[in-house]
Design a protein around this motif. Structure first.
Motif, PDB file in Angstrom:
ATOM      1  N   THR A  76       0.835  -1.203   0.000  1.00  0.00           N
ATOM      2  CA  THR A  76       0.000   0.000   0.000  1.00  0.00           C
ATOM      3  C   THR A  76       0.869   1.251   0.000  1.00  0.00           C
ATOM      4  O   THR A  76       2.028   1.234   0.408  1.00  0.00           O
ATOM      5  CB  THR A  76      -0.927   0.037   1.225  1.00  0.00           C
ATOM      6  OG1 THR A  76      -0.162   0.266   2.409  1.00  0.00           O
ATOM      7  CG2 THR A  76      -1.708  -1.258   1.363  1.00  0.00           C
ATOM      8  N   ARG A 108      -8.338   2.872  -1.504  1.00  0.00           N
ATOM      9  CA  ARG A 108      -9.054   1.738  -2.092  1.00  0.00           C
ATOM     10  C   ARG A 108      -8.918   0.495  -1.223  1.00  0.00           C
ATOM     11  O   ARG A 108      -9.837  -0.318  -1.132  1.00  0.00           O
ATOM     12  CB  ARG A 108      -8.557   1.470  -3.510  1.00  0.00           C
ATOM     13  CG  ARG A 108      -9.008   2.515  -4.511  1.00  0.00           C
ATOM     14  CD  ARG A 108      -8.808   2.036  -5.942  1.00  0.00           C
ATOM     15  NE  ARG A 108      -7.414   1.720  -6.200  1.00  0.00           N
ATOM     16  CZ  ARG A 108      -6.991   0.651  -6.869  1.00  0.00           C
ATOM     17  NH1 ARG A 108      -7.870  -0.240  -7.313  1.00  0.00           N
ATOM     18  NH2 ARG A 108      -5.721   0.460  -7.090  1.00  0.00           N
ATOM     19  N   ALA A 109      -7.752   0.343  -0.592  1.00  0.00           N
ATOM     20  CA  ALA A 109      -7.578  -0.795   0.310  1.00  0.00           C
ATOM     21  C   ALA A 109      -8.528  -0.691   1.498  1.00  0.00           C
ATOM     22  O   ALA A 109      -9.195  -1.672   1.869  1.00  0.00           O
ATOM     23  CB  ALA A 109      -6.129  -0.868   0.788  1.00  0.00           C
ATOM     24  N   ALA A 110      -8.616   0.496   2.104  1.00  0.00           N
ATOM     25  CA  ALA A 110      -9.523   0.686   3.244  1.00  0.00           C
ATOM     26  C   ALA A 110     -10.965   0.452   2.828  1.00  0.00           C
ATOM     27  O   ALA A 110     -11.752  -0.165   3.555  1.00  0.00           O
ATOM     28  CB  ALA A 110      -9.357   2.089   3.821  1.00  0.00           C
ATOM     29  N   ALA A 112     -12.009  -1.470   0.436  1.00  0.00           N
ATOM     30  CA  ALA A 112     -12.209  -2.894   0.189  1.00  0.00           C
ATOM     31  C   ALA A 112     -12.548  -3.632   1.470  1.00  0.00           C
ATOM     32  O   ALA A 112     -13.315  -4.606   1.462  1.00  0.00           O
ATOM     33  CB  ALA A 112     -10.957  -3.505  -0.444  1.00  0.00           C
ATOM     34  N   TYR A 113     -11.996  -3.157   2.579  1.00  0.00           N
ATOM     35  CA  TYR A 113     -12.240  -3.825   3.859  1.00  0.00           C
ATOM     36  C   TYR A 113     -13.484  -3.307   4.565  1.00  0.00           C
ATOM     37  O   TYR A 113     -14.236  -4.075   5.162  1.00  0.00           O
ATOM     38  CB  TYR A 113     -11.025  -3.631   4.771  1.00  0.00           C
ATOM     39  CG  TYR A 113     -11.216  -4.175   6.164  1.00  0.00           C
ATOM     40  CD1 TYR A 113     -11.341  -5.542   6.387  1.00  0.00           C
ATOM     41  CD2 TYR A 113     -11.273  -3.318   7.263  1.00  0.00           C
ATOM     42  CE1 TYR A 113     -11.519  -6.054   7.658  1.00  0.00           C
ATOM     43  CE2 TYR A 113     -11.450  -3.818   8.541  1.00  0.00           C
ATOM     44  CZ  TYR A 113     -11.568  -5.181   8.738  1.00  0.00           C
ATOM     45  OH  TYR A 113     -11.746  -5.681  10.001  1.00  0.00           O
ATOM     46  N   THR A 196     -10.580   6.266   8.702  1.00  0.00           N
ATOM     47  CA  THR A 196      -9.664   5.179   8.969  1.00  0.00           C
ATOM     48  C   THR A 196      -8.349   5.743   9.482  1.00  0.00           C
ATOM     49  O   THR A 196      -8.172   6.954   9.593  1.00  0.00           O
ATOM     50  CB  THR A 196      -9.453   4.332   7.694  1.00  0.00           C
ATOM     51  OG1 THR A 196      -8.689   3.173   8.001  1.00  0.00           O
ATOM     52  CG2 THR A 196      -8.739   5.138   6.625  1.00  0.00           C
ATOM     53  N   SER A 226      -7.214  -1.293   9.075  1.00  0.00           N
ATOM     54  CA  SER A 226      -8.161  -1.500   7.977  1.00  0.00           C
ATOM     55  C   SER A 226      -7.483  -1.452   6.608  1.00  0.00           C
ATOM     56  O   SER A 226      -7.891  -2.165   5.686  1.00  0.00           O
ATOM     57  CB  SER A 226      -9.297  -0.466   8.040  1.00  0.00           C
ATOM     58  OG  SER A 226      -8.788   0.847   7.997  1.00  0.00           O
ATOM     59  N   ARG A 229      -5.689  -4.808   6.125  1.00  0.00           N
ATOM     60  CA  ARG A 229      -6.687  -5.863   5.990  1.00  0.00           C
ATOM     61  C   ARG A 229      -7.356  -5.802   4.613  1.00  0.00           C
ATOM     62  O   ARG A 229      -7.617  -6.838   3.991  1.00  0.00           O
ATOM     63  CB  ARG A 229      -7.734  -5.753   7.091  1.00  0.00           C
ATOM     64  CG  ARG A 229      -7.203  -6.098   8.479  1.00  0.00           C
ATOM     65  CD  ARG A 229      -8.284  -5.908   9.539  1.00  0.00           C
ATOM     66  NE  ARG A 229      -7.756  -6.050  10.882  1.00  0.00           N
ATOM     67  CZ  ARG A 229      -7.610  -7.204  11.530  1.00  0.00           C
ATOM     68  NH1 ARG A 229      -7.960  -8.333  10.926  1.00  0.00           N
ATOM     69  NH2 ARG A 229      -7.127  -7.244  12.754  1.00  0.00           N
ATOM     70  N   GLY A 230      -7.651  -4.591   4.147  1.00  0.00           N
ATOM     71  CA  GLY A 230      -8.229  -4.458   2.808  1.00  0.00           C
ATOM     72  C   GLY A 230      -7.253  -4.890   1.730  1.00  0.00           C
ATOM     73  O   GLY A 230      -7.632  -5.556   0.758  1.00  0.00           O
ATOM     74  N   LEU A 233      -7.354  -8.579   1.558  1.00  0.00           N
ATOM     75  CA  LEU A 233      -8.480  -9.107   0.787  1.00  0.00           C
ATOM     76  C   LEU A 233      -8.196  -9.034  -0.715  1.00  0.00           C
ATOM     77  O   LEU A 233      -8.509  -9.967  -1.472  1.00  0.00           O
ATOM     78  CB  LEU A 233      -9.753  -8.323   1.114  1.00  0.00           C
ATOM     79  CG  LEU A 233     -10.310  -8.482   2.529  1.00  0.00           C
ATOM     80  CD1 LEU A 233     -11.525  -7.579   2.712  1.00  0.00           C
ATOM     81  CD2 LEU A 233     -10.669  -9.930   2.810  1.00  0.00           C
ATOM     82  N   ALA A 249     -12.181  -1.730  -5.159  1.00  0.00           N
ATOM     83  CA  ALA A 249     -12.800  -1.640  -3.836  1.00  0.00           C
ATOM     84  C   ALA A 249     -14.301  -1.655  -3.983  1.00  0.00           C
ATOM     85  O   ALA A 249     -14.855  -1.200  -4.973  1.00  0.00           O
ATOM     86  CB  ALA A 249     -12.340  -0.364  -3.155  1.00  0.00           C
TER      87      ALA A 249
END
Length: 249
Positions: A76, A108-110, A112-113, A196, A226, A229-230, A233, A249
Protein backbone atom coordinates in the motif's frame (compact mmCIF):
# COMPACT_ATOMS: atom_id res chain seq x y z
CA UNK A 1 -0.04 -18.68 3.49
CA UNK A 2 -2.25 -19.19 0.49
CA UNK A 3 -0.59 -20.80 -2.54
CA UNK A 4 -1.39 -20.54 -6.24
CA UNK A 5 -2.82 -23.84 -7.45
CA UNK A 6 -0.87 -25.58 -10.15
CA UNK A 7 2.36 -23.68 -9.58
CA UNK A 8 5.62 -25.65 -9.52
CA UNK A 9 6.32 -24.12 -6.12
CA UNK A 10 3.52 -22.55 -4.09
CA UNK A 11 3.42 -18.78 -4.44
CA UNK A 12 2.62 -17.19 -1.11
CA UNK A 13 1.29 -13.77 -0.28
CA UNK A 14 1.87 -10.94 2.16
CA UNK A 15 0.22 -7.51 2.38
CA UNK A 16 2.34 -4.65 3.70
CA UNK A 17 1.29 -1.23 4.96
CA UNK A 18 4.35 0.96 5.69
CA UNK A 19 3.06 3.91 7.68
CA UNK A 20 4.78 6.88 9.26
CA UNK A 21 4.24 5.38 12.70
CA UNK A 22 3.59 1.65 12.26
CA UNK A 23 4.33 -1.06 9.72
CA UNK A 24 1.66 -3.74 9.45
CA UNK A 25 1.75 -7.09 7.71
CA UNK A 26 -1.00 -9.56 6.80
CA UNK A 27 -1.06 -13.04 5.33
CA UNK A 28 -3.99 -15.22 4.23
CA UNK A 29 -5.03 -17.55 6.99
CA UNK A 30 -3.07 -15.75 9.72
CA UNK A 31 -4.47 -12.25 9.18
CA UNK A 32 -2.54 -9.33 10.69
CA UNK A 33 0.53 -10.98 12.17
CA UNK A 34 2.67 -7.86 12.68
CA UNK A 35 1.92 -4.31 13.83
CA UNK A 36 5.25 -2.81 14.79
CA UNK A 37 6.96 0.61 14.86
CA UNK A 38 8.22 1.61 11.43
CA UNK A 39 11.81 2.33 10.64
CA UNK A 40 12.45 6.03 10.11
CA UNK A 41 9.46 7.09 7.97
CA UNK A 42 8.54 10.77 7.89
CA UNK A 43 5.28 12.04 6.41
CA UNK A 44 4.96 8.83 4.38
CA UNK A 45 8.56 8.93 3.12
CA UNK A 46 11.12 6.30 4.04
CA UNK A 47 14.11 8.34 5.25
CA UNK A 48 16.41 5.46 6.23
CA UNK A 49 15.89 2.66 3.68
CA UNK A 50 18.44 0.28 5.24
CA UNK A 51 16.69 0.38 8.61
CA UNK A 52 13.26 -0.19 7.09
CA UNK A 53 14.60 -2.98 4.87
CA UNK A 54 15.93 -4.80 7.94
CA UNK A 55 12.48 -4.52 9.48
CA UNK A 56 10.77 -5.84 6.34
CA UNK A 57 13.17 -8.77 6.20
CA UNK A 58 12.34 -9.68 9.78
CA UNK A 59 8.64 -9.53 8.95
CA UNK A 60 9.11 -11.65 5.82
CA UNK A 61 11.00 -14.25 7.84
CA UNK A 62 8.31 -14.20 10.54
CA UNK A 63 5.44 -14.52 8.05
CA UNK A 64 3.63 -17.82 8.58
CA UNK A 65 4.58 -20.27 5.84
CA UNK A 66 7.27 -18.33 4.02
CA UNK A 67 10.49 -16.35 4.01
CA UNK A 68 9.65 -13.62 1.50
CA UNK A 69 10.72 -15.57 -1.60
CA UNK A 70 8.21 -16.94 -4.11
CA UNK A 71 5.82 -14.41 -2.66
CA UNK A 72 3.30 -11.97 -4.06
CA UNK A 73 3.45 -8.71 -2.09
CA UNK A 74 0.51 -6.31 -1.99
CA UNK A 75 2.09 -2.98 -1.06
CA UNK A 76 0.00 0.00 0.00
CA UNK A 77 0.96 3.62 -0.47
CA UNK A 78 -0.61 7.02 0.24
CA UNK A 79 -3.04 8.00 -2.50
CA UNK A 80 -1.02 11.05 -3.51
CA UNK A 81 2.45 9.64 -2.90
CA UNK A 82 4.88 11.09 -5.44
CA UNK A 83 6.31 8.71 -8.07
CA UNK A 84 9.74 8.84 -6.46
CA UNK A 85 8.25 7.94 -3.07
CA UNK A 86 6.40 4.97 -4.55
CA UNK A 87 9.57 3.89 -6.36
CA UNK A 88 11.58 4.06 -3.12
CA UNK A 89 9.07 1.84 -1.31
CA UNK A 90 9.01 -0.53 -4.28
CA UNK A 91 12.81 -0.86 -4.20
CA UNK A 92 12.65 -1.87 -0.54
CA UNK A 93 10.14 -4.61 -1.26
CA UNK A 94 11.98 -5.75 -4.40
CA UNK A 95 15.04 -6.34 -2.20
CA UNK A 96 13.06 -9.07 -0.41
CA UNK A 97 13.03 -11.09 -3.61
CA UNK A 98 9.26 -11.45 -4.15
CA UNK A 99 7.77 -13.08 -7.22
CA UNK A 100 5.50 -10.11 -7.87
CA UNK A 101 4.71 -6.76 -6.26
CA UNK A 102 1.26 -5.20 -6.64
CA UNK A 103 0.80 -1.61 -5.49
CA UNK A 104 -2.52 -0.28 -4.25
CA UNK A 105 -3.43 3.06 -2.71
CA UNK A 106 -4.52 3.14 0.91
CA UNK A 107 -7.99 4.56 0.21
CA UNK A 108 -9.05 1.74 -2.09
CA UNK A 109 -7.58 -0.80 0.31
CA UNK A 110 -9.52 0.69 3.24
CA UNK A 111 -12.70 0.76 1.16
CA UNK A 112 -12.21 -2.89 0.19
CA UNK A 113 -12.24 -3.82 3.86
CA UNK A 114 -14.70 -1.38 5.37
CA UNK A 115 -17.27 -0.47 2.74
CA UNK A 116 -19.47 -2.76 0.60
CA UNK A 117 -18.83 -2.32 -3.11
CA UNK A 118 -21.60 -0.84 -5.21
CA UNK A 119 -23.13 1.30 -2.48
CA UNK A 120 -22.29 4.55 -4.25
CA UNK A 121 -19.48 7.12 -3.96
CA UNK A 122 -17.37 7.02 -0.83
CA UNK A 123 -15.32 9.64 0.98
CA UNK A 124 -12.38 8.09 2.82
CA UNK A 125 -10.63 10.23 5.44
CA UNK A 126 -7.37 8.63 6.53
CA UNK A 127 -6.16 10.19 9.78
CA UNK A 128 -2.58 8.99 10.01
CA UNK A 129 0.21 9.71 12.43
CA UNK A 130 1.77 12.40 10.25
CA UNK A 131 -0.42 12.51 7.13
CA UNK A 132 -4.10 13.24 6.54
CA UNK A 133 -5.69 12.19 3.26
CA UNK A 134 -9.17 12.72 1.90
CA UNK A 135 -10.13 10.58 -1.09
CA UNK A 136 -13.24 10.31 -3.23
CA UNK A 137 -13.77 6.74 -4.45
CA UNK A 138 -16.38 6.16 -7.17
CA UNK A 139 -17.03 2.71 -8.64
CA UNK A 140 -13.79 1.44 -7.15
CA UNK A 141 -11.68 4.21 -8.66
CA UNK A 142 -10.03 7.21 -7.03
CA UNK A 143 -11.54 10.23 -8.77
CA UNK A 144 -10.07 12.99 -6.57
CA UNK A 145 -7.92 13.27 -3.48
CA UNK A 146 -6.18 15.74 -1.18
CA UNK A 147 -3.17 15.30 1.09
CA UNK A 148 -1.91 17.36 4.04
CA UNK A 149 1.31 16.74 5.93
CA UNK A 150 -0.29 16.90 9.34
CA UNK A 151 -1.48 14.06 11.54
CA UNK A 152 -2.51 13.07 15.02
CA UNK A 153 1.10 12.95 16.19
CA UNK A 154 1.16 16.71 15.64
CA UNK A 155 -1.57 17.25 18.22
CA UNK A 156 -0.58 18.66 21.61
CA UNK A 157 -0.67 16.24 24.51
CA UNK A 158 -3.34 18.37 26.13
CA UNK A 159 -5.30 21.45 25.20
CA UNK A 160 -8.38 22.59 23.36
CA UNK A 161 -10.35 20.74 20.71
CA UNK A 162 -7.82 19.64 18.04
CA UNK A 163 -8.95 21.77 15.12
CA UNK A 164 -5.59 21.25 13.40
CA UNK A 165 -6.36 17.79 12.05
CA UNK A 166 -10.18 17.92 11.94
CA UNK A 167 -10.16 21.38 10.37
CA UNK A 168 -7.58 20.36 7.79
CA UNK A 169 -9.60 17.29 6.80
CA UNK A 170 -12.82 19.32 6.62
CA UNK A 171 -11.14 21.94 4.45
CA UNK A 172 -10.00 19.24 2.02
CA UNK A 173 -13.51 17.79 1.83
CA UNK A 174 -14.85 21.30 1.13
CA UNK A 175 -12.32 21.72 -1.67
CA UNK A 176 -13.43 18.42 -3.23
CA UNK A 177 -17.04 19.62 -2.96
CA UNK A 178 -16.30 22.92 -4.73
CA UNK A 179 -14.57 21.16 -7.60
CA UNK A 180 -17.07 18.31 -7.97
CA UNK A 181 -19.38 18.63 -10.96
CA UNK A 182 -21.01 15.21 -10.66
CA UNK A 183 -22.66 15.31 -7.24
CA UNK A 184 -20.49 12.44 -6.05
CA UNK A 185 -19.21 14.30 -2.99
CA UNK A 186 -22.75 15.19 -1.94
CA UNK A 187 -23.77 11.55 -2.33
CA UNK A 188 -20.75 10.38 -0.35
CA UNK A 189 -21.57 12.78 2.49
CA UNK A 190 -25.11 11.41 2.62
CA UNK A 191 -23.72 7.91 2.81
CA UNK A 192 -21.40 8.88 5.65
CA UNK A 193 -17.69 9.64 5.71
CA UNK A 194 -15.49 6.60 6.30
CA UNK A 195 -12.68 7.43 8.73
CA UNK A 196 -9.66 5.18 8.97
CA UNK A 197 -6.15 5.30 10.39
CA UNK A 198 -5.00 5.55 13.98
CA UNK A 199 -6.50 9.02 14.28
CA UNK A 200 -9.97 7.52 13.94
CA UNK A 201 -9.59 6.42 17.56
CA UNK A 202 -9.21 10.05 18.69
CA UNK A 203 -12.87 10.74 19.36
CA UNK A 204 -12.32 14.46 19.85
CA UNK A 205 -10.93 14.63 16.31
CA UNK A 206 -13.68 12.56 14.69
CA UNK A 207 -16.36 14.35 16.68
CA UNK A 208 -15.05 17.71 15.57
CA UNK A 209 -14.84 16.48 11.98
CA UNK A 210 -18.49 15.39 12.03
CA UNK A 211 -19.47 18.79 13.42
CA UNK A 212 -17.52 20.69 10.77
CA UNK A 213 -18.85 18.57 7.90
CA UNK A 214 -22.40 18.37 9.29
CA UNK A 215 -22.33 14.76 8.16
CA UNK A 216 -22.27 11.32 9.70
CA UNK A 217 -18.81 9.99 10.38
CA UNK A 218 -18.42 6.24 10.60
CA UNK A 219 -15.27 4.59 11.83
CA UNK A 220 -13.82 1.67 9.96
CA UNK A 221 -13.81 -1.55 11.94
CA UNK A 222 -10.36 -1.69 13.59
CA UNK A 223 -9.33 1.55 11.82
CA UNK A 224 -5.62 1.17 12.59
CA UNK A 225 -5.36 -1.97 10.50
CA UNK A 226 -8.16 -1.50 7.98
CA UNK A 227 -5.75 -0.56 5.17
CA UNK A 228 -3.59 -3.68 5.50
CA UNK A 229 -6.69 -5.86 5.99
CA UNK A 230 -8.23 -4.46 2.81
CA UNK A 231 -4.95 -4.96 0.96
CA UNK A 232 -5.03 -8.51 2.25
CA UNK A 233 -8.48 -9.11 0.79
CA UNK A 234 -7.25 -7.78 -2.55
CA UNK A 235 -4.15 -9.97 -2.27
CA UNK A 236 -6.21 -13.09 -1.59
CA UNK A 237 -8.22 -12.41 -4.74
CA UNK A 238 -5.03 -11.87 -6.75
CA UNK A 239 -3.64 -15.19 -5.49
CA UNK A 240 -6.81 -16.98 -6.51
CA UNK A 241 -6.64 -15.34 -9.96
CA UNK A 242 -2.90 -14.82 -10.57
CA UNK A 243 -3.33 -13.67 -14.17
CA UNK A 244 -5.79 -10.97 -13.21
CA UNK A 245 -5.54 -7.56 -11.62
CA UNK A 246 -6.33 -6.54 -8.05
CA UNK A 247 -10.08 -6.24 -7.50
CA UNK A 248 -11.68 -2.85 -7.22
CA UNK A 249 -12.80 -1.64 -3.84
Amino acid sequence: MLGVQGAERPVRGIALDIGSSRTRAWTPGAGVFANVPSGPVRRGRVTEPDSQLRLLRRLAEAAPGGDGHDTVVMLTHPVLAAPEERAAARRLVDALGPTRVIAVDSARAAAAYAAPAGDGPLLVVDLGARLTEVTLVVDGNVTDARLAEVGVDDLPVSGSVPDTVAGTAADMVSDLWRRDRTGAVRGALRRGVLVTGGGALCLDVTGRLAHLLRARVRLANDPQTSVVRGAGLMLASALRHPAGTPPRA
